[in-house]
Design a protein around this motif. Sequence first.
Motif, PDB file in Angstrom:
ATOM      1  N   CYS A 149       0.791  -1.272   0.168  1.00 46.43           N
ATOM      2  CA  CYS A 149      -0.159  -0.007   0.020  1.00 46.43           C
ATOM      3  C   CYS A 149       0.994   1.210  -0.367  1.00 46.43           C
ATOM      4  N   ARG A 150       2.041   1.045   0.721  1.00 39.43           N
ATOM      5  CA  ARG A 150       3.073   2.584   0.663  1.00 39.43           C
ATOM      6  C   ARG A 150       3.599   2.752  -0.713  1.00 39.43           C
ATOM      7  N   GLU A 151       4.075   2.053  -1.280  1.00 41.41           N
ATOM      8  CA  GLU A 151       4.897   1.541  -2.277  1.00 41.41           C
ATOM      9  C   GLU A 151       4.033   1.965  -3.119  1.00 41.41           C
ATOM     10  N   LEU A 152       2.534   1.485  -3.537  1.00 40.96           N
ATOM     11  CA  LEU A 152       1.487   2.531  -4.519  1.00 40.96           C
ATOM     12  C   LEU A 152       0.683   3.824  -4.285  1.00 40.96           C
ATOM     13  N   ARG A 153       1.207   3.810  -2.844  1.00 40.51           N
ATOM     14  CA  ARG A 153       0.468   5.302  -2.402  1.00 40.51           C
ATOM     15  C   ARG A 153       1.458   5.880  -3.069  1.00 40.51           C
ATOM     16  N   ASP A 154       2.767   5.820  -2.634  1.00 38.38           N
ATOM     17  CA  ASP A 154       4.022   6.728  -3.352  1.00 38.38           C
ATOM     18  C   ASP A 154       4.119   7.162  -4.451  1.00 38.38           C
ATOM     19  N   PHE A 162      -1.215   6.265  -6.768  1.00 34.12           N
ATOM     20  CA  PHE A 162      -2.428   5.823  -6.584  1.00 34.12           C
ATOM     21  C   PHE A 162      -3.296   6.022  -5.015  1.00 34.12           C
ATOM     22  N   ALA A 163      -4.550   5.936  -5.128  1.00 30.57           N
ATOM     23  CA  ALA A 163      -5.398   6.015  -4.339  1.00 30.57           C
ATOM     24  C   ALA A 163      -5.748   4.741  -4.282  1.00 30.57           C
ATOM     25  N   VAL A 164      -5.138   4.803  -2.695  1.00 32.49           N
ATOM     26  CA  VAL A 164      -5.472   2.720  -2.299  1.00 32.49           C
ATOM     27  C   VAL A 164      -7.052   3.089  -1.241  1.00 32.49           C
ATOM     28  N   GLU A 165      -7.257   1.946  -1.416  1.00 33.02           N
ATOM     29  CA  GLU A 165      -8.621   1.720  -0.822  1.00 33.02           C
ATOM     30  C   GLU A 165      -9.074   0.198  -0.325  1.00 33.02           C
ATOM     31  N   PRO A 166      -9.705   0.572   0.651  1.00 33.21           N
ATOM     32  CA  PRO A 166      -8.896  -1.027   2.125  1.00 33.21           C
ATOM     33  C   PRO A 166      -9.743  -2.095   1.615  1.00 33.21           C
ATOM     34  N   SER A 167     -10.444  -2.022   0.482  1.00 32.69           N
ATOM     35  CA  SER A 167     -11.646  -3.076   0.735  1.00 32.69           C
ATOM     36  C   SER A 167     -12.112  -3.719  -1.088  1.00 32.69           C
ATOM     37  N   ARG A 168     -12.457  -5.349  -0.927  1.00 29.70           N
ATOM     38  CA  ARG A 168     -11.974  -5.569  -2.060  1.00 29.70           C
ATOM     39  C   ARG A 168     -12.859  -5.473  -2.931  1.00 29.70           C
ATOM     40  N   LYS A 169     -14.283  -4.893  -2.986  1.00 29.74           N
ATOM     41  CA  LYS A 169     -15.113  -3.817  -4.169  1.00 29.74           C
ATOM     42  C   LYS A 169     -15.317  -2.157  -3.564  1.00 29.74           C
ATOM     43  N   GLY A 187     -15.273   2.425  -8.386  1.00 27.42           N
ATOM     44  CA  GLY A 187     -14.212   1.310  -8.885  1.00 27.42           C
ATOM     45  C   GLY A 187     -12.847   2.121  -8.408  1.00 27.42           C
ATOM     46  N   GLY A 188     -11.773   1.853  -8.866  1.00 25.13           N
ATOM     47  CA  GLY A 188     -10.067   1.883  -8.720  1.00 25.13           C
ATOM     48  C   GLY A 188      -9.816   0.929  -8.378  1.00 25.13           C
ATOM     49  N   LEU A 189      -8.436   1.502  -7.406  1.00 16.74           N
ATOM     50  CA  LEU A 189      -7.862   0.524  -6.942  1.00 16.74           C
ATOM     51  C   LEU A 189      -7.779  -0.654  -5.507  1.00 16.74           C
ATOM     52  N   SER A 190      -8.184  -1.724  -5.461  1.00 14.38           N
ATOM     53  CA  SER A 190      -8.044  -2.582  -4.367  1.00 14.38           C
ATOM     54  C   SER A 190      -6.817  -2.801  -3.785  1.00 14.38           C
ATOM     55  N   VAL A 191      -6.735  -2.849  -2.138  1.00  9.14           N
ATOM     56  CA  VAL A 191      -5.984  -4.040  -2.132  1.00  9.14           C
ATOM     57  C   VAL A 191      -6.490  -4.838  -1.208  1.00  9.14           C
ATOM     58  N   TRP A 192      -5.770  -5.622  -0.640  1.00  9.00           N
ATOM     59  CA  TRP A 192      -6.212  -6.559   0.632  1.00  9.00           C
ATOM     60  C   TRP A 192      -5.113  -8.114   0.288  1.00  9.00           C
ATOM     61  N   ARG A 193      -4.654  -8.515   1.882  1.00  7.78           N
ATOM     62  CA  ARG A 193      -4.856  -9.656   2.261  1.00  7.78           C
ATOM     63  C   ARG A 193      -5.364 -10.840   2.840  1.00  7.78           C
ATOM     64  N   ASP A 194      -4.905 -12.170   2.016  1.00  7.96           N
ATOM     65  CA  ASP A 194      -5.437 -13.293   1.557  1.00  7.96           C
ATOM     66  C   ASP A 194      -4.258 -14.247   2.329  1.00  7.96           C
ATOM     67  N   PRO A 195      -4.863 -14.829   3.055  1.00  3.68           N
ATOM     68  CA  PRO A 195      -3.926 -14.985   4.303  1.00  3.68           C
ATOM     69  C   PRO A 195      -3.098 -16.808   2.724  1.00  3.68           C
TER      70      PRO A 195
END
Length: 111
Positions: free
Chosen positions: A11-16, A19-26, A30-38
């Motif tokens: 997330c830090r790299e993409l913000r740098d 990109f505006a990083v959204e904390p959800s899957r959807k 629209g836009g960028l989503s980043v989430w962790r999948d264990p």
Amino acid sequence: MNVAELETLVCRELRDAGFAVEPSRKPADGGLSVWRDPERGVVVRWSVPSGDPARHDTIRTAVRLALRTILGAAGFEVTEVAGPAGLAELVVTATARHRRGDVPEPGSATR
């Protein structure tokens, strides 16, 4: 490194990169989503606003290429996989070897 720490670095790299990083899957609009999948790692997906997604194939491809380039240049291990509904997802499974600015310039003094 655990998946939560990896997600923070991604997330830090993409913000740098701007990109505006959204904390959800959807994200709703629209836009960028980043989430962790264990089980897989950190998942990155860019989607278009509601409407006909086929109209935006070229844009989606360009953004995905930009995301892969940014994350790869930062030293992350990135794999592209087919996600739900055939949308491509980028899965980051390894941390960056180094961040920009962490590597000394050639010929610079080190202490």
